[in-house]
Design a protein around this motif. Structure first.
Motif, PDB file in Angstrom:
ATOM      1  N   GLU A 142     -12.046  -1.631  -6.850  1.00 36.98           N
ATOM      2  CA  GLU A 142     -13.283  -0.856  -6.823  1.00 36.98           C
ATOM      3  C   GLU A 142     -13.030   0.648  -6.736  1.00 36.98           C
ATOM      4  OE1 GLU A 142     -15.734  -2.467  -3.738  1.00 36.98           O
ATOM      5  OE2 GLU A 142     -16.316  -4.198  -4.967  1.00 36.98           O
TER       6      GLU A 142
ATOM      7  N   LYS B  34      -6.867  -9.872   0.601  1.00 41.39           N
ATOM      8  CA  LYS B  34      -8.080 -10.042  -0.193  1.00 41.39           C
ATOM      9  C   LYS B  34      -8.920  -8.768  -0.153  1.00 41.39           C
ATOM     10  CE  LYS B  34     -12.481 -12.570  -0.206  1.00 41.39           C
ATOM     11  NZ  LYS B  34     -13.285 -13.601   0.484  1.00 41.39           N
ATOM     12  N   GLU B  35      -9.133  -8.220   1.021  1.00 42.25           N
ATOM     13  CA  GLU B  35      -9.931  -7.013   1.158  1.00 42.25           C
ATOM     14  C   GLU B  35      -9.224  -5.820   0.510  1.00 42.25           C
ATOM     15  OE1 GLU B  35     -12.945  -7.397   2.230  1.00 42.25           O
ATOM     16  OE2 GLU B  35     -12.428  -9.513   2.579  1.00 42.25           O
ATOM     17  N   MET B  36      -7.906  -5.761   0.666  1.00 35.63           N
ATOM     18  CA  MET B  36      -7.129  -4.685   0.062  1.00 35.63           C
ATOM     19  C   MET B  36      -7.247  -4.722  -1.457  1.00 35.63           C
ATOM     20  SD  MET B  36      -2.995  -4.057   0.185  1.00 35.63           S
ATOM     21  CE  MET B  36      -2.943  -4.425   1.939  1.00 35.63           C
TER      22      MET B  36
ATOM     23  N   MET C   8     -16.329 -16.873  -4.019  1.00 40.71           N
ATOM     24  CA  MET C   8     -16.611 -15.479  -4.366  1.00 40.71           C
ATOM     25  C   MET C   8     -17.526 -15.310  -5.579  1.00 40.71           C
ATOM     26  SD  MET C   8     -12.917 -13.581  -3.722  1.00 40.71           S
ATOM     27  CE  MET C   8     -13.616 -11.960  -4.103  1.00 40.71           C
TER      28      MET C   8
ATOM     29  N   TYR D  84      -8.368 -16.832  -3.256  1.00 43.72           N
ATOM     30  CA  TYR D  84      -9.527 -16.410  -2.463  1.00 43.72           C
ATOM     31  C   TYR D  84     -10.871 -16.627  -3.176  1.00 43.72           C
ATOM     32  CZ  TYR D  84      -5.625 -13.637  -0.573  1.00 43.72           C
ATOM     33  OH  TYR D  84      -4.418 -13.222  -0.074  1.00 43.72           O
TER      34      TYR D  84
ATOM     35  N   PRO E 150      -5.484 -13.012   4.517  1.00 42.02           N
ATOM     36  CA  PRO E 150      -6.874 -12.548   4.417  1.00 42.02           C
ATOM     37  C   PRO E 150      -7.009 -11.039   4.218  1.00 42.02           C
ATOM     38  CG  PRO E 150      -6.637 -14.109   6.224  1.00 42.02           C
ATOM     39  CD  PRO E 150      -5.251 -13.788   5.749  1.00 42.02           C
ATOM     40  N   GLU E 151      -6.157 -10.258   4.901  1.00 44.30           N
ATOM     41  CA  GLU E 151      -6.238  -8.797   4.771  1.00 44.30           C
ATOM     42  C   GLU E 151      -5.967  -8.344   3.345  1.00 44.30           C
ATOM     43  OE1 GLU E 151      -4.187  -9.424   8.872  1.00 44.30           O
ATOM     44  OE2 GLU E 151      -4.478 -10.528   6.975  1.00 44.30           O
TER      45      GLU E 151
ATOM     46  N   ILE F 297      -9.616  -6.081  -3.359  1.00 41.26           N
ATOM     47  CA  ILE F 297     -10.959  -5.698  -3.795  1.00 41.26           C
ATOM     48  C   ILE F 297     -11.131  -4.182  -3.734  1.00 41.26           C
ATOM     49  CG2 ILE F 297     -13.404  -5.787  -3.145  1.00 41.26           C
ATOM     50  CD1 ILE F 297     -12.902  -8.709  -2.316  1.00 41.26           C
ATOM     51  N   GLU F 298     -10.618  -3.582  -2.662  1.00 49.84           N
ATOM     52  CA  GLU F 298     -10.730  -2.123  -2.516  1.00 49.84           C
ATOM     53  C   GLU F 298      -9.975  -1.397  -3.625  1.00 49.84           C
ATOM     54  OE1 GLU F 298      -9.673   1.376   0.742  1.00 49.84           O
ATOM     55  OE2 GLU F 298      -9.656  -0.723   1.351  1.00 49.84           O
TER      56      GLU F 298
ATOM     57  N   GLN G  52       0.817  -1.216   0.000  1.00 54.18           N
ATOM     58  CA  GLN G  52       0.000   0.000   0.000  1.00 54.18           C
ATOM     59  C   GLN G  52       0.852   1.268   0.000  1.00 54.18           C
ATOM     60  OE1 GLN G  52      -3.564  -0.530   2.891  1.00 54.18           O
ATOM     61  NE2 GLN G  52      -1.949  -1.819   3.730  1.00 54.18           N
TER      62      GLN G  52
ATOM     63  N   TYR H  34     -20.306 -12.739  -5.296  1.00 55.00           N
ATOM     64  CA  TYR H  34     -19.742 -11.393  -5.235  1.00 55.00           C
ATOM     65  C   TYR H  34     -19.338 -10.920  -6.631  1.00 55.00           C
ATOM     66  CZ  TYR H  34     -16.547  -7.570  -4.245  1.00 55.00           C
ATOM     67  OH  TYR H  34     -15.928  -6.352  -4.246  1.00 55.00           O
TER      68      TYR H  34
END
Length: 286
Positions: A102, A94-96, A128, A124, A91-92, A98-99, A55, A131
Motif C-alpha cells: 500500500e 502479514k501486516e508488514m 482476506m 494468510y 502474523p507480523e 500489506i503495508e 525491513q 479486504y
C-alpha cells in the motif's frame, strides 16, 4: 555508501539468517524455490532477525548499479527473508507485507513487492477476500496495489477459497463501471482464466467504451478465443502501442549509423534489456 559499508551492515545478521544473504537471485526462481525450514532449519527462534532483515532498507535501497556480478547478493537476502517469514506464517509479516504494497504509488512502485505479493500472501489470504475486494475497488489505491488484490482474488477462486457468487459483485462493478483500464483488464483476466462466459456481454460493453488496456488482454476477439467463444479471428490483429513503439525502435536502429554510449543504470531505472521491468527486478546482478 561504499560496498564495504554494505558488507559491514550485513554482518549484524548471524546463524541461519545470515545464510540468506548469500543465496542470490537463482533461489528466488520458481524452478529453484526452496523450503527455508527444511533447507536451513529456519524456525520461530529466527523470527526477530528475519523481521529485521525483511525491513532492512540500508540493504534493500543500496545502489547496486556498479556492483560486480558476483557481489551484491545481500539485496536478495531481504527477499529471502520475506519468503521465510511467509513460510513460517508469522502474523507480523502479514501486516508488514500489506503495508509495503500500500506504500507504493503509480510513479514509484516496487517490482519485487508487486510480483511476489500474490505468492507471499498465500498463507494468510483465506479470510482476506473482503479486504482484497475493497482494496481492488478503492480508487485512491495505486493501480499496482489494486492489481495485487485482483490477482490474489483470482488465485483464491482457483483454490476454492472463495465462491464465484462472492466474487460476482466485484466483477460486475469493475467491468460495468471501472475507470482504470489496467485494473479492468486484470478483472477480465479472472473471467478468461475461469471461462466465465456469463460475463461476455459485460466484457463486450467494456471494450465498447474503450475501457480495457490492450497490452494486458488483447482485443475482444483475443478474449473470445481464450474463453472458447470463437475458434479464430475475423479481423487482422492490431499491434498494441508497445508493439508499435518497438517496431519504431527497430526502424530507428536500422537507420542509425552510430552506437550511443549507455548511461549508468540505477536499480529503480527501467531495465535496458527492454523488458519493461525495473533494473533491480530484471538484469541486475546477472
Amino acid at each position: 555508501m561504499p560496498l564495504k559499508e554494505l558488507k559491514k551492515i550485513a554482518k549484524k545478521y548471524d546463524g541461519r539468517v545470515a545464510k540468506l544473504l548469500s543465496l542470490g537471485r537463482d533461489r528466488l526462481l520458481k524452478s529453484q524455490k526452496i523450503s527455508y525450514v527444511k533447507k536451513f532449519g529456519i524456525n520461530q527462534e529466527d523470527v526477530p532477525q528475519l523481521l529485521e532483515l525483511a525491513q532492512d532498507m540500508d540493504i534493500y535501497r543500496y545502489d547496486y548499479g556498479d556492483t560486480p556480478e558476483d557481489e551484491g547478493l545481500e539485496f536478495f537476502g531481504v527477499i529471502h527473508a520475506w519468503y521465510a517469514l511467509s513460510e513460517l506464517e508469522v502474523p507480523e509479516f502479514k501486516e508488514m507485507l500489506i503495508e509495503m504494497v500500500e506504500d507504493g504509488d503509480d510513479d514509484d512502485y516496487d517490482d519485487w513487492i508487486l510480483d511476489d505479493f500474490v505468492e507471499l500472501i498465500v498463507p494468510y489470504r483465506k479470510d482476506m477476500y473482503e479486504y482484497f475486494k475493497e482494496g481492488a475497488l478503492k480508487k485512491t489505491n495505486s493501480t499496482w496495489t489494486r492489481l495485487c488484490y485482483v490477482y490474489s482474488i483470482n488465485e483464491m477462486l482457483k483454490a476454492d477459497e472463495v465462491t464465484l457468487q462472492e466474487v460476482e459483485k466485484l466483477l460486475v462493478e469493475i467491468l460495468g463501471h471501472g475507470e482504470n483500464n489496467i485494473v479492468n483488464a486484470s478483472v477480465m483476466g479472472i473471467c478468461v482464466d475461469n471461462k466465465l462466459i456469463q460475463y461476455h456481454q459485460l466484457i463486450k460493453e467494456c471494450y465498447a467504451r474503450d475501457a480495457i488496456d490492450l497490452m494486458h488482454m488483447g482485443d475482444l476477439e483475443d478474449v473470445e478465443i481464450k474463453m472458447g467463444l470463437r475458434e479464430a479471428r475475423d479481423t487482422d490483429e492490431e499491434p498494441t502501442m508497445l508493439q508499435k513503439s518497438l517496431l519504431g525502435m527497430e526502424d530507428n536502429e536500422k537507420r542509425s549509423t552510430f552506437v550511443r554510449e549507455s548511461p549508468k543504470v540505477g536499480r529503480n531505472d527501467p531495465c535496458p534489456c527492454g523488458s519493461g521491468k525495473k533494473y533491480k527486478k530484471c538484469c541486475m546482478n546477472k
